[in-house]
Design an enzyme around this catalytic site. Structure first.
Site, PDB file in Angstrom:
ATOM      1  N   ARG A 143       4.915   6.882  -5.705  1.00 49.45           N
ATOM      2  CA  ARG A 143       4.594   7.562  -4.642  1.00 49.45           C
ATOM      3  C   ARG A 143       4.806   8.962  -4.745  1.00 49.45           C
ATOM      4  O   ARG A 143       4.538   9.920  -3.831  1.00 49.45           O
ATOM      5  CB  ARG A 143       5.435   7.230  -3.593  1.00 49.45           C
ATOM      6  CG  ARG A 143       5.181   5.777  -3.002  1.00 49.45           C
ATOM      7  CD  ARG A 143       6.151   5.288  -1.873  1.00 49.45           C
ATOM      8  NE  ARG A 143       6.161   3.965  -1.974  1.00 49.45           N
ATOM      9  CZ  ARG A 143       6.150   3.207  -0.836  1.00 49.45           C
ATOM     10  NH1 ARG A 143       5.611   3.720   0.412  1.00 49.45           N
ATOM     11  NH2 ARG A 143       6.247   1.824  -0.827  1.00 49.45           N
ATOM     12  N   ARG A 201       5.185   8.901   8.021  1.00 50.88           N
ATOM     13  CA  ARG A 201       4.782   8.071   6.621  1.00 50.88           C
ATOM     14  C   ARG A 201       3.236   8.491   6.329  1.00 50.88           C
ATOM     15  O   ARG A 201       3.076   8.707   5.172  1.00 50.88           O
ATOM     16  CB  ARG A 201       4.916   6.562   6.848  1.00 50.88           C
ATOM     17  CG  ARG A 201       6.514   6.271   7.018  1.00 50.88           C
ATOM     18  CD  ARG A 201       6.411   4.893   7.558  1.00 50.88           C
ATOM     19  NE  ARG A 201       6.024   3.713   7.058  1.00 50.88           N
ATOM     20  CZ  ARG A 201       5.813   2.593   7.458  1.00 50.88           C
ATOM     21  NH1 ARG A 201       5.783   2.348   8.663  1.00 50.88           N
ATOM     22  NH2 ARG A 201       5.186   1.493   6.527  1.00 50.88           N
ATOM     23  N   ARG A 204       2.634  -5.463  13.387  1.00 54.45           N
ATOM     24  CA  ARG A 204       3.309  -6.335  12.526  1.00 54.45           C
ATOM     25  C   ARG A 204       4.729  -6.640  12.746  1.00 54.45           C
ATOM     26  O   ARG A 204       5.426  -5.989  13.191  1.00 54.45           O
ATOM     27  CB  ARG A 204       3.272  -5.295  11.112  1.00 54.45           C
ATOM     28  CG  ARG A 204       4.128  -5.859  10.068  1.00 54.45           C
ATOM     29  CD  ARG A 204       3.917  -5.202   8.863  1.00 54.45           C
ATOM     30  NE  ARG A 204       4.501  -3.808   8.869  1.00 54.45           N
ATOM     31  CZ  ARG A 204       4.722  -2.981   7.630  1.00 54.45           C
ATOM     32  NH1 ARG A 204       4.182  -3.452   6.564  1.00 54.45           N
ATOM     33  NH2 ARG A 204       5.457  -1.915   7.721  1.00 54.45           N
ATOM     34  N   ARG A 250       9.996  -3.748  11.991  1.00 52.30           N
ATOM     35  CA  ARG A 250      10.552  -2.648  11.200  1.00 52.30           C
ATOM     36  C   ARG A 250      10.787  -1.267  11.806  1.00 52.30           C
ATOM     37  O   ARG A 250       9.824  -0.949  12.486  1.00 52.30           O
ATOM     38  CB  ARG A 250       9.675  -2.433   9.759  1.00 52.30           C
ATOM     39  CG  ARG A 250      10.033  -3.300   8.684  1.00 52.30           C
ATOM     40  CD  ARG A 250       9.104  -3.189   7.669  1.00 52.30           C
ATOM     41  NE  ARG A 250       8.869  -1.918   7.100  1.00 52.30           N
ATOM     42  CZ  ARG A 250       8.090  -1.419   6.151  1.00 52.30           C
ATOM     43  NH1 ARG A 250       7.594  -2.597   5.388  1.00 52.30           N
ATOM     44  NH2 ARG A 250       7.829  -0.465   5.654  1.00 52.30           N
TER      45      ARG A 250
HETATM   46  P1  AP5 Z   1       1.128  -4.943   4.841  1.00 53.80           P
HETATM   47  O1  AP5 Z   1       0.847  -5.876   3.739  1.00 53.80           O
HETATM   48  O2  AP5 Z   1       2.612  -4.904   5.221  1.00 53.80           O
HETATM   49  O3  AP5 Z   1       1.002  -3.393   4.253  1.00 53.80           O
HETATM   50  P2  AP5 Z   1       1.559  -2.630   3.187  1.00 53.80           P
HETATM   51  O4  AP5 Z   1       0.877  -1.757   2.601  1.00 53.80           O
HETATM   52  O5  AP5 Z   1       2.381  -3.306   2.290  1.00 53.80           O
HETATM   53  O6  AP5 Z   1       2.529  -1.808   4.193  1.00 53.80           O
HETATM   54  P3  AP5 Z   1       4.086  -1.118   4.245  1.00 53.80           P
HETATM   55  O7  AP5 Z   1       4.185  -0.466   5.635  1.00 53.80           O
HETATM   56  O8  AP5 Z   1       5.082  -2.207   4.026  1.00 53.80           O
HETATM   57  O9  AP5 Z   1       3.897  -0.033   2.910  1.00 53.80           O
HETATM   58  P4  AP5 Z   1       4.827   1.115   2.895  1.00 53.80           P
HETATM   59  O10 AP5 Z   1       4.530   1.611   1.524  1.00 53.80           O
HETATM   60  O11 AP5 Z   1       4.736   2.145   4.015  1.00 53.80           O
HETATM   61  O12 AP5 Z   1       6.289   0.509   2.997  1.00 53.80           O
HETATM   62  P5  AP5 Z   1       7.258  -0.031   1.891  1.00 53.80           P
HETATM   63  O13 AP5 Z   1       8.147  -1.090   2.350  1.00 53.80           O
HETATM   64  O14 AP5 Z   1       6.673  -0.024   0.624  1.00 53.80           O
HETATM   65  O15 AP5 Z   1       0.149  -5.003   6.033  1.00 53.80           O
HETATM   66  C1  AP5 Z   1       0.494  -4.400   7.305  1.00 53.80           C
HETATM   67  C2  AP5 Z   1       0.012  -5.426   8.242  1.00 53.80           C
HETATM   68  O16 AP5 Z   1      -1.432  -5.472   8.288  1.00 53.80           O
HETATM   69  C3  AP5 Z   1       0.550  -6.612   8.356  1.00 53.80           C
HETATM   70  O17 AP5 Z   1       0.854  -6.928   9.452  1.00 53.80           O
HETATM   71  C4  AP5 Z   1      -0.528  -7.633   7.751  1.00 53.80           C
HETATM   72  O18 AP5 Z   1      -0.251  -8.949   8.079  1.00 53.80           O
HETATM   73  C5  AP5 Z   1      -1.651  -6.609   8.097  1.00 53.80           C
HETATM   74  N1  AP5 Z   1      -2.756  -7.120   7.128  1.00 53.80           N
HETATM   75  C6  AP5 Z   1      -2.598  -6.921   5.747  1.00 53.80           C
HETATM   76  N2  AP5 Z   1      -3.869  -7.198   5.335  1.00 53.80           N
HETATM   77  C7  AP5 Z   1      -4.838  -7.213   6.484  1.00 53.80           C
HETATM   78  C8  AP5 Z   1      -6.192  -7.537   6.489  1.00 53.80           C
HETATM   79  N3  AP5 Z   1      -7.058  -7.524   5.572  1.00 53.80           N
HETATM   80  N4  AP5 Z   1      -6.723  -7.430   7.789  1.00 53.80           N
HETATM   81  C9  AP5 Z   1      -6.042  -7.294   8.780  1.00 53.80           C
HETATM   82  N5  AP5 Z   1      -4.662  -7.003   8.547  1.00 53.80           N
HETATM   83  C10 AP5 Z   1      -4.185  -7.091   7.522  1.00 53.80           C
HETATM   84  O19 AP5 Z   1       8.220   1.266   1.897  1.00 53.80           O
HETATM   85  C11 AP5 Z   1       9.088   1.452   2.811  1.00 53.80           C
HETATM   86  C12 AP5 Z   1       9.974   2.640   2.753  1.00 53.80           C
HETATM   87  O20 AP5 Z   1      10.768   2.491   1.361  1.00 53.80           O
HETATM   88  C13 AP5 Z   1       9.116   3.888   2.275  1.00 53.80           C
HETATM   89  O21 AP5 Z   1       8.579   4.701   3.706  1.00 53.80           O
HETATM   90  C14 AP5 Z   1      10.150   5.009   1.845  1.00 53.80           C
HETATM   91  O22 AP5 Z   1      11.001   5.464   2.602  1.00 53.80           O
HETATM   92  C15 AP5 Z   1      10.572   3.829   0.782  1.00 53.80           C
HETATM   93  N6  AP5 Z   1      10.104   3.608  -0.628  1.00 53.80           N
HETATM   94  C16 AP5 Z   1       9.670   2.582  -0.966  1.00 53.80           C
HETATM   95  N7  AP5 Z   1       9.160   2.865  -2.374  1.00 53.80           N
HETATM   96  C17 AP5 Z   1       9.515   4.096  -2.543  1.00 53.80           C
HETATM   97  C18 AP5 Z   1       8.977   4.893  -3.533  1.00 53.80           C
HETATM   98  N8  AP5 Z   1       8.518   4.407  -4.608  1.00 53.80           N
HETATM   99  N9  AP5 Z   1       9.461   6.181  -3.455  1.00 53.80           N
HETATM  100  C19 AP5 Z   1      10.302   6.651  -2.387  1.00 53.80           C
HETATM  101  N10 AP5 Z   1      10.469   6.023  -1.587  1.00 53.80           N
HETATM  102  C20 AP5 Z   1       9.987   4.669  -1.453  1.00 53.80           C
END
Ligand code: AP5
Length: 211
Positions: free
Chosen positions: A88, A167, A127, A156
């Site tokens: 990221r 975000r 979600r 969440r």
């Molecule tokens: P979903 O599949 O949950 O989407 P996602 O892209 O995985 O969304 P996230 O919110 O989990 O991503 P993120 O990057 O913000 O969070 P992460 O947990 O990685 O889908 C979303 C919704 O849509 C669901 O309800 C699903 O059912 C629905 N959906 C999916 N596909 C669909 C479709 N085709 N049609 C309709 N509906 C659909 O990270 C969280 C936090 O962790 C970050 O904010 C940060 O603080 C930290 N973090 C994680 N990785 C790092 C990193 N590398 N560096 C720094 N901080 C980090």
């Protein structure tokens, strides 16, 4: 095969990761899931990460690079891995490149799940996720049970409106520049339309990887 799954929060990375991993026969690494597991376990890593995550800010690069280095060195990653939301910032892309080069490997492709902000807000507002296995759901109430593991579905904290706005801003400022870094690096970057039925998005992603 090392594939980076990339895209705005809510683009569907966590939904697609297990489907693509099953089709490709490789495991997944999701830093968001690792960090939430650390928070649940009450570890030092979790304590450090929680405040950043609740606000929707990024966790410091050195923490993420530690997770990357350890996970890629594990035997289960020897045949490849799908990296879900793992890269990221540009320093994280540089750090991952160093780790894979030291292992004699490379990032084969970056898959960018493309979606507009209105659809993201709509998705994240609806979600819930399993607090045990992290599977995301749409249209399921908090407190109901996960189909996969029987765990409890929760909202969440970073899916509250203020955190979603932050975000998205963090993505534009710190994460989007990573794509130019990969293009300049000569890595394959493929943009995939992430709107439409889940299985159609999976098929588009697999089609790009096969081409
Ligand atoms: P979903 O599949 O949950 O989407 P996602 O892209 O995985 O969304 P996230 O919110 O989990 O991503 P993120 O990057 O913000 O969070 P992460 O947990 O990685 O889908 C979303 C919704 O849509 C669901 O309800 C699903 O059912 C629905 N959906 C999916 N596909 C669909 C479709 N085709 N049609 C309709 N509906 C659909 O990270 C969280 C936090 O962790 C970050 O904010 C940060 O603080 C930290 N973090 C994680 N990785 C790092 C990193 N590398 N560096 C720094 N901080 C980090």
């Amino acid at each position: 095969m090392i594939i980076v799954l990339f895209g705005k929060p809510g683009a569907g990375k966590g939904t697609q990761a297990p489907l693509l991993a099953a089709a490709l026969g490789v495991p997944t690494l999701a830093t968001g899931d690792e960090l939430r597991a650390a928070i649940r376990a009450g570890s030092a890593l979790g304590l450090e990460a929680k405040a950043y995550m609740d606000r929707g800010d990024l966790v410091p690069d050195d923490v993420i690079l530690g997770i990357i280095k350890q996970a890629l060195g594990e035997p289960r990653a020897a045949g490849g891995v799908l990296l879900d939301g793992v890269v990221r910032t540009v320093p994280q892309a540089e750090g991952l490149e160093k780790v894979v080069t030291e292992l004699g490997r490379q990032v084969d492709a970056v898959l960018v799940f493309d979606i507009d902000d209105d659809e993201i807000v709509r998705r994240l507002a609806g979600r819930t996720v399993c607090e045990s296995c992290q599977t995301p759901y749409t249209g399921r109430e908090p407190g109901s049970k996960c189909d996969k593991c029987g765990g409890t579905l929760i909202r969440r904290k970073d899916d509250e409106p203020d955190a979603i706005r932050n975000r998205l801003a963090v993505y534009e400022k710190q994460t989007a520049p990573v794509l130019d870094w990969y293009r300049k690096n000569g890595t394959k970057v493929a943009v995939i339309d992430a709107v439409g039925p889940v299985q159609d998005v999976t098929a588009r992603a697999l089609g790009v990887l096969a081409s």
